[in-house]
Motif scaffolding. Structure first.
Motif, PDB file in Angstrom:
ATOM      1  N   GLU A 255       0.827  -1.206   0.000  1.00 47.81           N
ATOM      2  CA  GLU A 255       0.000   0.000   0.000  1.00 47.81           C
ATOM      3  C   GLU A 255       0.862   1.257   0.000  1.00 47.81           C
ATOM      4  OE1 GLU A 255      -3.905  -1.730   2.445  1.00 47.81           O
ATOM      5  OE2 GLU A 255      -2.453  -0.438   3.481  1.00 47.81           O
ATOM      6  N   LEU A 256       0.239   2.355  -0.421  1.00 49.59           N
ATOM      7  CA  LEU A 256       0.792   3.702  -0.333  1.00 49.59           C
ATOM      8  C   LEU A 256      -0.119   4.508   0.592  1.00 49.59           C
ATOM      9  CD1 LEU A 256       2.572   6.129  -1.288  1.00 49.59           C
ATOM     10  CD2 LEU A 256       0.954   6.391  -3.185  1.00 49.59           C
ATOM     11  N   LYS A 275      -3.574   0.968  -3.049  1.00 49.78           N
ATOM     12  CA  LYS A 275      -2.784  -0.213  -3.364  1.00 49.78           C
ATOM     13  C   LYS A 275      -1.670   0.175  -4.330  1.00 49.78           C
ATOM     14  CE  LYS A 275      -3.436  -3.887  -2.273  1.00 49.78           C
ATOM     15  NZ  LYS A 275      -2.933  -4.649  -1.086  1.00 49.78           N
ATOM     16  N   THR A 276      -0.470  -0.368  -4.121  1.00 53.08           N
ATOM     17  CA  THR A 276       0.620  -0.100  -5.056  1.00 53.08           C
ATOM     18  C   THR A 276       0.562  -1.002  -6.272  1.00 53.08           C
ATOM     19  OG1 THR A 276       2.149  -1.629  -3.970  1.00 53.08           O
ATOM     20  CG2 THR A 276       2.100   0.658  -3.171  1.00 53.08           C
ATOM     21  N   THR A 324       7.516  -3.811 -10.861  1.00 49.14           N
ATOM     22  CA  THR A 324       7.291  -2.576 -11.600  1.00 49.14           C
ATOM     23  C   THR A 324       7.558  -1.385 -10.690  1.00 49.14           C
ATOM     24  OG1 THR A 324       4.948  -2.519 -10.995  1.00 49.14           O
ATOM     25  CG2 THR A 324       5.508  -3.587 -13.098  1.00 49.14           C
ATOM     26  N   ILE A 325       7.498  -0.199 -11.290  1.00 51.24           N
ATOM     27  CA  ILE A 325       7.478   1.044 -10.526  1.00 51.24           C
ATOM     28  C   ILE A 325       6.118   1.686 -10.747  1.00 51.24           C
ATOM     29  CG2 ILE A 325       8.497   3.329 -10.223  1.00 51.24           C
ATOM     30  CD1 ILE A 325      11.123   2.145 -11.214  1.00 51.24           C
ATOM     31  N   SER A 326       5.357   1.838  -9.675  1.00 53.08           N
ATOM     32  CA  SER A 326       4.043   2.461  -9.764  1.00 53.08           C
ATOM     33  C   SER A 326       4.189   3.981  -9.706  1.00 53.08           C
ATOM     34  CB  SER A 326       3.132   1.984  -8.624  1.00 53.08           C
ATOM     35  OG  SER A 326       2.773   0.638  -8.815  1.00 53.08           O
ATOM     36  N   VAL A 327       3.489   4.644 -10.602  1.00 54.07           N
ATOM     37  CA  VAL A 327       3.532   6.104 -10.706  1.00 54.07           C
ATOM     38  C   VAL A 327       2.186   6.648 -10.246  1.00 54.07           C
ATOM     39  CG1 VAL A 327       3.928   8.063 -12.229  1.00 54.07           C
ATOM     40  CG2 VAL A 327       5.098   5.871 -12.679  1.00 54.07           C
TER      41      VAL A 327
END
Length: 422
Positions: A255-256, A275-276, A324-327
């Motif tokens: 999570e963020l 959620k990330t 991945t990288i979440s943006v």
């Protein structure tokens, strides 16, 4: 390891554990250049960065006393500080013997030169930071939870640690320490641990301390979710450059979270929880990782990590998950994060990544090699440095990946970009 041996171990070379595949660094005109530093085991490598071309050029390496756990630049003192350890990460029994806090001077074009003797630490450090005045180094430890605070001398060398009062609440398994904007408080992000191996779950929390010229005292403890920290596993956080907002990567729950900063502390309940990733596969170990807010404050990035394996014909083969990288776009009125992209670094387990000071380039360090299945059978994906251009809206455009060579058992644990004198 005595002081003399410590200094001898801190050597500079053009070889080291990473096999350079890039050309020799050309000299360019101008007062400043951008350097990228990455660590593999005890070796720190410097590259020169061309932001426009999105390329790296190999410079040289420097070998520190043991495996580099984390580092933090302090451009005002033209120095980089690193913590090292020969302990096995996460182990409660293999605790190692060589734990160090090292100071390195930025030479021309960012070449690193040892500065002073450094400090011997009594256990494995997991993270470090510099306070907001640039006057103290703070080091976090996870096996025996603690923060140590080390003053910096005027020339940037490290002085002996300051004594701290008894009874400070360091929580369970700290993973990051940061000075809160204003420098009147410090936050220790304590992840806790999932249940496993016959051990129950350890709760996570945010431990905040009053901070006065290097002296700590208990301020408050925050455990989101109303269960005393159970089901709450924060890993890292980053601050908005202007607004009183802090964004947290919640490792164990993917999570963020966004909290407001209030009087040097955090609001106990996050304004937003996101959620990330929604791509986690059932039964696969999936965790959130590093987090950085863009220098302009309009986007926050969080890495997703899944590097579990199973044996296939004697080889450890990836079992799936999201790497991945979440943006997340940030609403500049409310601070609300909205997922707008998941970018593929073409590798596995991004433990750290870095954004250049101009906000135009992101470099992600994939930590491990991985064997994967494809239609033709099994193939190896190397660890590496993945370069993305950052669009004006903060989205990422993959440009290229530089593979790196990992010695057996080694990992790529840290990366950062620093503007240095030419």
């Amino acid at each position: 390891m005595d002081r003399r041996t410590f200094n001898i171990a801190m050597t500079i070379g053009a070889g080291g554990l990473i096999a350079p595949t890039l050309g020799a660094a050309p000299r360019r005109a101008g007062r400043k250049v951008l350097a990228l530093y990455s660590s593999i085991d005890s070796v720190m490598t410097r590259y020169e960065v061309d932001v426009e071309a999105a390329t790296l050029t190999f410079g040289e390496t420097i070998t520190l006393p043991s495996s580099i756990q984390y580092a933090w630049p302090l451009p005002a003192k033209r120095a980089l500080y690193a913590v090292t350890s020969d302990a096995v990460g996460g182990s409660r029994t293999i605790t190692g013997q060589v734990h160090r806090l090292c100071a390195l001077r930025f030479g021309p074009r960012g070449k690193l030169v040892p500065l002073g003797q450094g400090e011997v630490l009594r256990q494995r450090p997991i993270h470090m930071t510099i306070d907001r005045t640039g006057s103290h180094v703070l080091v976090a430890y996870n096996v025996e939870p603690e923060i140590t605070v080390h003053p910096l001398r005027p020339n940037g060398a490290i002085a002996a640690r300051l004594p701290q009062p008894q009874g400070l609440d360091y929580g369970i398994f700290p993973h990051q320490v940061r000075a809160v904007p204003g420098n009147r408080s410090v936050v220790l992000v304590t992840r806790g641990n999932n249940a496993g191996g016959g051990r129950p779950e350890d709760p996570g929390a945010l431990k905040l301390f009053h901070y006065d010229s290097g002296r700590l005292s208990n301020l408050t403890s925050i455990a989101v979710g109303g269960k005393g920290g159970y089901g709450y596993g924060p890993r890292h956080l980053d601050f908005h450059p202007v607004k009183p907002w802090v964004y947290l990567s919640i490792e164990r729950q993917n999570e963020l979270h966004m909290h407001r900063i209030v009087d040097g502390s955090f609001a106990p309940v996050p304004d937003f929880i996101r959620k990330t990733t929604e791509q986690a596969e059932r039964g696969v170990a999936q965790v959130a990782g590093a987090i950085h807010v863009h220098p302009k404050g309009h986007v926050v990035y969080v890495s997703n990590r899944a590097s579990g394996t199973r044996k296939v014909n004697g080889q450890d083969v990836w079992v799936g998950g999201d790497n991945t990288i979440s943006v997340f776009a940030i609403d500049q009125t409310t601070g609300e994060p909205t997922l707008v992209q998941q970018a593929d670094p073409k590798g596995f387990h991004v433990r750290t990544f870095a954004i250049d000071p101009s906000g135009r380039l992101l470099v992600a360090a994939t930590m491990v090699d991985m064997v994967v299945r494809d239609p033709d059978g099994l193939r190896k994906v190397s660890a590496g440095l993945s370069l993305f251009r950052i669009a004006p809206d903060g989205k990422l455009d993959f440009v290229r990946k530089y593979d790196v060579t990992l010695p057996e058992g080694a990992q790529q644990l840290w990366v950062n970009m620093v503007e240095v004198d030419a």
